[in-house]
Enzyme design. Structure first.
Site, PDB file in Angstrom:
ATOM      1  N   SER A  90       0.601  -1.132   0.052  1.00 39.12           N
ATOM      2  CA  SER A  90      -0.043  -0.127  -0.033  1.00 39.12           C
ATOM      3  C   SER A  90       0.789   1.338  -0.027  1.00 39.12           C
ATOM      4  O   SER A  90       1.964   1.449   0.568  1.00 39.12           O
ATOM      5  CB  SER A  90      -0.817   0.038   1.113  1.00 39.12           C
ATOM      6  OG  SER A  90      -1.520   1.067   1.204  1.00 39.12           O
ATOM      7  N   LYS A 149      -4.496  -6.589   4.183  1.00 35.14           N
ATOM      8  CA  LYS A 149      -4.463  -5.733   3.025  1.00 35.14           C
ATOM      9  C   LYS A 149      -5.917  -5.139   2.651  1.00 35.14           C
ATOM     10  O   LYS A 149      -6.261  -4.171   2.450  1.00 35.14           O
ATOM     11  CB  LYS A 149      -3.788  -6.004   1.949  1.00 35.14           C
ATOM     12  CG  LYS A 149      -3.794  -5.018   0.571  1.00 35.14           C
ATOM     13  CD  LYS A 149      -3.274  -3.736   0.893  1.00 35.14           C
ATOM     14  CE  LYS A 149      -2.948  -2.671  -0.092  1.00 35.14           C
ATOM     15  NZ  LYS A 149      -3.816  -2.727  -1.172  1.00 35.14           N
TER      16      LYS A 149
END
Length: 487
Positions: free
Chosen positions: A132, A187
């Site tokens: 990310s 995630k």
């Protein structure tokens, strides 16, 4: 690079994210072999942004695997879904026992569980890792959330922690999450929380714009102030910057020339689906997904606006005080959204046998990622105090904050409802809070209804938990009951 050079890691997929991740790895001292299905991209990259660097350009999967040190580490940065499976099959013939395949895309965690088992059955190792931070994070330091075959972690740890973002004390925003699909699950929940954060910020913006009539420049100043305090975060920071940007064509604020239809890639939907599968309440994340769905039917909304009526926003109170109320409503709602995300992580850990470290997850999200925020340090501290904390709202630090914000939070939602300004994320967060703090909910009536029409049975307040009863509501004398199950 010479033909004899052995690269530390190979990467397949040279879109911007892939290129930036390669440059990040190279800048930390690693030699990287690269391949792309369109091989011209390999030559353009090696001769362009990668010129003079420790980057080995390869024109086939076979060549890439031949140029890697053992155990080979092949990272895929390709579109989630079938392309990942296709590249795994292309890579496998050129790998040997103990080699490692890494999926760095936004894959759905059940696919990662399946792929981990598949690679391990062939004597190899698999890592599914969330990455990310977008393009900038990939280049300068992302948040990395790896999971999969535990034996693979020591081999990739120096690379992953070397390129990851770091927080103030130097700790890398990367740590082993857990087996099979744990990394991609974390995630996914990160992205679901991101959906909620973005929607709540948009609701704050919409209240200031629609109810208070504030200009983009005025809101730019508000978000700049908020970024200096408790709400300091990447998303508040970029919102500040967006509201200060002018459209070069019209001179209008850039935000005012962007059509109000939101896109999505599915991770928020996956998070909501997982919450439903596990029976975990995550209404704020779900409402953020639904808000994007409603935004997408622009033409239908325009037509409806000419038919359906409601109040016209008209605020006659203290505007400066109301802006502060909005800030507190945003803060309290944000806490509830994260509480929902962490409850989902705990339920998934119990379901899949993952040993998740919730404080470490907060640390991984402190830097590099899209939801990075100051208050993630407070979340880590909460789990340091109580590793088995069932809900963030029960930590004294967060209990006190919500108590301080509660009056403003309720005022903002009531005002928005009165003026006809939609605040689905704010309202769902408050409903979650009020439900969670309620010792008694109306589910007793709901169970009576279910038992009436379907003989689904119920538990009694005056009997031990786990004993089930049925009432012959229609006085037909029947005693047959439905089998019980929980979805």
């Amino acid at each position: 690079m010479t033909q004899e050079t052995k690269a530390n890691i190979g990467l397949i997929g040279l879109a911007v994210m892939g290129e930036n991740l390669v440059l990040n790895m190279e800048s930390k001292g690693f030699t990287v072999a690269v391949y792309n299905r369109t091989v011209e991209k390999v030559d353009n990259f090696v001769g362009g942004r990668g010129r003079g660097k420790k980057i080995v350009g390869c024109h086939s999967v076979e060549e890439l695997c031949a140029r890697l040190e053992r155990p080979r580490k092949v990272m895929l940065l390709v579109k989630a879904g079938q392309p990942v499976d296709d590249f795994i099959e292309q890579v496998l013939p050129w790998l040997e026992e103990g080699d490692i395949v890494i999926d760095g895309g936004n894959s759905h965690f059940p696919d990662t569980i399946r792929r981990t088992r598949y690679l391990e059955s062939k004597g190899m190792r698999y890592i599914g890792t969330g990455v990310s931070g977008g393009e900038e994070g990939a280049l300068k330091g992302p948040s990395i959330m790896p999971g999969g075959s535990p034996e693979a972690w020591p081999h990739v740890k120096p690379i992953f922690q070397g390129i990851a973002a770091r927080v103030e004390d130097g700790s890398p925003c990367c740590e082993w999450v857990g087996s099979d699909g744990a990394g991609h699950y974390v995630k996914m929940v990160h992205n679901g929380i991101e959906y909620g954060d973005m929607q709540m910020i948009c609701e704050a913006y919409n209240l200031m714009r629609g109810a208070l009539g504030m200009s983009a420049e005025q809101m730019h100043e508000v978000f700049a102030q908020w970024d200096e305090g408790e709400l300091n975060s990447y998303l508040i920071e970029i919102t500040r910057d967006i509201l200060g940007e002018q459209d070069p064509e019209t001179g209008r604020p850039m935000v005012d020339v962007i059509l109000d239809t939101a896109g999505q890639k599915g991770t928020g939907k996956w998070t909501s689906q997982s919450a439903l599968d596990l029976g975990v309440a995550a209404p704020t994340i779900a409402e953020a997904v639904f808000a994007r769905c409603v935004s997408a039917i622009k033409e239908e909304r325009v037509a409806a606006s000419k038919v359906l009526t409601g109040p016209e926003p008209a605020f006659d109170g203290d505007r400066e005080a109301f802006v502060e109320d909005i800030r507190q409503a945003l803060y309290a709602s944000k806490i509830c959204s994260y509480a929902q995300g962490y409850q989902l992580l705990r339920a998934a850990a119990e379901e899949h046998g993952w040993d998740l470290n919730y404080g470490e997850i907060a640390l991984m999200w402190r830097g590099g990622c899209i939801i990075r925020a100051r208050f993630l340090g407070d979340i880590k501290a909460a789990f340091d105090r109580e590793p088995e904390l069932r809900n963030l709202l029960l930590d004294p630090f967060f209990t006190d904050i919500v108590e301080q914000c509660q009056e403003s939070w309720r005022k903002v939602i009531a005002t928005a409802v009165g003026m006809g300004v939609p605040v689905p994320a704010f309202a769902s967060a408050l409903a979650y809070y009020d439900s969670y703090r309620s010792a008694t909910l109306p589910a007793n009536l709901l169970q009576a209804q279910r038992d009436y029409f379907g003989a689904h049975t119920y538990e009694r307040v005056d009997k031990p938990r786990g004993e089930f009863f049925h009432t012959d509501w229609k006085k037909l004398g029947g005693t047959t009951v439905s089998s019980t199950y929980n979805a």
